[in-house]
Design a protein around this motif. Structure first.
Motif, short mmCIF file in Angstrom:
data_model
loop_
_atom_site.label_atom_id
_atom_site.label_comp_id
_atom_site.label_asym_id
_atom_site.label_seq_id
_atom_site.Cartn_x
_atom_site.Cartn_y
_atom_site.Cartn_z
N VAL A 248 -4.17 4.64 -6.99
CA VAL A 248 -3.58 3.43 -7.55
C VAL A 248 -4.66 2.65 -8.30
CG1 VAL A 248 -2.45 1.23 -6.97
CG2 VAL A 248 -1.88 3.32 -5.68
N HIS A 249 -4.31 2.09 -9.44
CA HIS A 249 -5.21 1.25 -10.22
C HIS A 249 -4.93 -0.22 -9.89
CE1 HIS A 249 -6.16 4.81 -12.59
NE2 HIS A 249 -4.88 5.07 -12.51
N LEU A 250 -5.98 -1.01 -9.80
CA LEU A 250 -5.84 -2.42 -9.46
C LEU A 250 -6.06 -3.27 -10.70
CD1 LEU A 250 -7.81 -2.47 -6.08
CD2 LEU A 250 -5.39 -1.95 -6.49
N THR A 251 -5.31 -4.37 -10.78
CA THR A 251 -5.40 -5.26 -11.93
C THR A 251 -5.04 -6.68 -11.50
OG1 THR A 251 -4.74 -5.51 -14.26
CG2 THR A 251 -3.00 -4.86 -12.71
N VAL B 113 0.82 -1.21 0.00
CA VAL B 113 0.00 0.00 0.00
C VAL B 113 0.86 1.27 0.00
CG1 VAL B 113 -1.66 1.37 1.34
CG2 VAL B 113 -2.01 -1.09 1.06
N ALA B 114 1.77 1.38 0.95
CA ALA B 114 2.53 2.62 1.12
C ALA B 114 3.41 2.96 -0.08
CB ALA B 114 3.34 2.57 2.42
N PRO B 115 4.21 2.03 -0.62
CA PRO B 115 5.03 2.41 -1.77
C PRO B 115 4.22 2.71 -3.03
CG PRO B 115 5.42 0.11 -1.21
CD PRO B 115 4.56 0.69 -0.14
N ALA B 116 3.10 2.02 -3.20
CA ALA B 116 2.25 2.31 -4.37
C ALA B 116 1.70 3.72 -4.29
CB ALA B 116 1.13 1.28 -4.47
N ILE B 117 1.16 4.09 -3.14
CA ILE B 117 0.61 5.43 -2.97
C ILE B 117 1.72 6.47 -3.04
CG2 ILE B 117 -0.56 6.97 -1.34
CD1 ILE B 117 -2.25 4.50 -0.49
N SER B 118 2.88 6.18 -2.46
CA SER B 118 4.01 7.11 -2.50
C SER B 118 4.46 7.37 -3.94
CB SER B 118 5.19 6.57 -1.68
OG SER B 118 4.85 6.48 -0.32
N ALA B 119 4.49 6.34 -4.76
CA ALA B 119 4.89 6.50 -6.17
C ALA B 119 3.87 7.37 -6.91
CB ALA B 119 5.04 5.14 -6.84
N VAL B 120 2.58 7.16 -6.63
CA VAL B 120 1.54 7.98 -7.25
C VAL B 120 1.72 9.44 -6.84
CG1 VAL B 120 -0.95 8.48 -7.27
CG2 VAL B 120 -0.14 6.13 -7.58
N VAL C 21 0.49 4.03 -11.33
CA VAL C 21 0.75 2.72 -10.72
C VAL C 21 -0.45 1.80 -10.89
CG1 VAL C 21 1.21 1.51 -8.55
CG2 VAL C 21 2.31 3.73 -9.01
N LYS C 22 -0.16 0.58 -11.34
CA LYS C 22 -1.14 -0.50 -11.35
C LYS C 22 -0.59 -1.61 -10.46
CE LYS C 22 -3.23 0.55 -15.78
NZ LYS C 22 -3.75 0.04 -17.04
N VAL C 23 -1.36 -2.01 -9.46
CA VAL C 23 -0.97 -3.08 -8.55
C VAL C 23 -1.64 -4.37 -9.00
CG1 VAL C 23 -1.20 -3.98 -6.20
CG2 VAL C 23 -0.44 -1.62 -6.58
N VAL C 24 -0.85 -5.41 -9.12
CA VAL C 24 -1.31 -6.72 -9.58
C VAL C 24 -1.78 -7.50 -8.35
CG1 VAL C 24 -0.72 -8.79 -10.88
CG2 VAL C 24 0.40 -6.60 -11.43
N CYS C 25 -3.08 -7.49 -8.12
CA CYS C 25 -3.64 -8.00 -6.86
C CYS C 25 -3.43 -9.50 -6.66
CB CYS C 25 -5.12 -7.65 -6.77
SG CYS C 25 -5.40 -5.87 -6.64
N ASP C 26 -3.38 -10.28 -7.73
CA ASP C 26 -3.19 -11.72 -7.53
C ASP C 26 -1.71 -12.12 -7.50
OD1 ASP C 26 -2.81 -11.39 -10.27
OD2 ASP C 26 -4.23 -12.94 -10.86
N ALA C 27 -0.82 -11.12 -7.43
CA ALA C 27 0.60 -11.35 -7.15
C ALA C 27 0.94 -10.70 -5.81
CB ALA C 27 1.47 -10.81 -8.27
N CYS C 28 -0.10 -10.45 -5.03
CA CYS C 28 -0.01 -9.88 -3.68
C CYS C 28 -0.87 -10.75 -2.76
CB CYS C 28 -0.58 -8.46 -3.66
SG CYS C 28 0.20 -7.25 -4.72
N GLY C 29 -0.91 -10.40 -1.51
CA GLY C 29 -1.80 -11.07 -0.57
C GLY C 29 -1.56 -10.57 0.84
N SER C 30 -2.58 -10.68 1.66
CA SER C 30 -2.52 -10.27 3.06
C SER C 30 -2.84 -11.47 3.96
CB SER C 30 -3.51 -9.13 3.32
OG SER C 30 -3.19 -7.99 2.57
N THR C 31 -2.71 -11.26 5.26
CA THR C 31 -2.96 -12.36 6.20
C THR C 31 -4.43 -12.71 6.32
OG1 THR C 31 -3.02 -10.79 8.04
CG2 THR C 31 -0.90 -11.85 7.56
#
Length: 188
Positions: A159-162, A119-126, A132-142
């Protein structure tokens, strides 16, 4: 606002053997598969890749980056930014400099865990002017609540999600192209 190969860099954050196991919202095998699709597609199409890790020497918890990344993108692996505990990777001067040094305005980003590492680096880059497009299925949370809150925070931050297949297809544009020849075997 479609990305294309010429104006895009891939930024992969903390896909480490320990942290990957914390991503309960994305099955480990799928997470690792998607990260490798992104890395191999980037390598095959000459898209710059920036890798970073956090406390790799903490082998009992975070551990080293996925060893498969070393095979997929050996140069990026060798040049990876080893952070020493900085949570927002963008706050690490070496990492932010490596991202800027790609010379690209569009970043495809993925990281584990989404809620802590992405979250933080994506928003910081924006905030710095990158798209920025974040690839949600190459990420994950607890847990799913953390994942959904991460998506909301990123979208609210511009940030855009993909997904993996969607961003690869977007970058390919034409399956009959050289990029399509790289992508098609990775996605099937």
């Amino acid at each position: 606002m479609n990305f294309n190969i010429d104006d895009t860099a891939f930024i992969l954050i903390d896909h480490q053997v320990g942290t990957n196991t914390w991503a309960a919202t994305t099955p480990l095998e799928l997470l690792q598969r998607n990260v490798l699709i992104l890395a191999k597609f980037a390598k095959g199409t000459d898209i710059p890749v920036v890798l970073t890790s956090s406390q790799e020497d903490n082998v009992d918890v975070q551990g080293p980056l996925m060893p498969e990344l070393q095979n997929a993108v050996p140069d990026a692996f060798e040049k990876r930014i080893k952070r020493h505990g900085v949570v927002n990777a963008w706050d690490d001067p070496a990492f932010a400099a490596a991202c800027r040094a790609t010379g690209k305005k569009n970043f495809v980003m993925a990281g584990v865990t989404t809620d802590v590492c992405m979250v933080a680096p994506a928003i910081s880059a924006v905030k710095e002017g990158f798209i920025v497009k974040v690839v949600c299925d190459a990420c994950g949370s607890t847990n799913q609540i953390a994942e959904e809150m991460s998506w909301r925070r990123m979208e609210a931050g511009g940030v855009h999600l993909t997904s993996t297949n969607a961003i690869v297809a977007e970058l390919v544009g034409n399956w009959a192209s050289p990029a399509g020849a790289v992508a098609f075997p990775l996605l099937t």
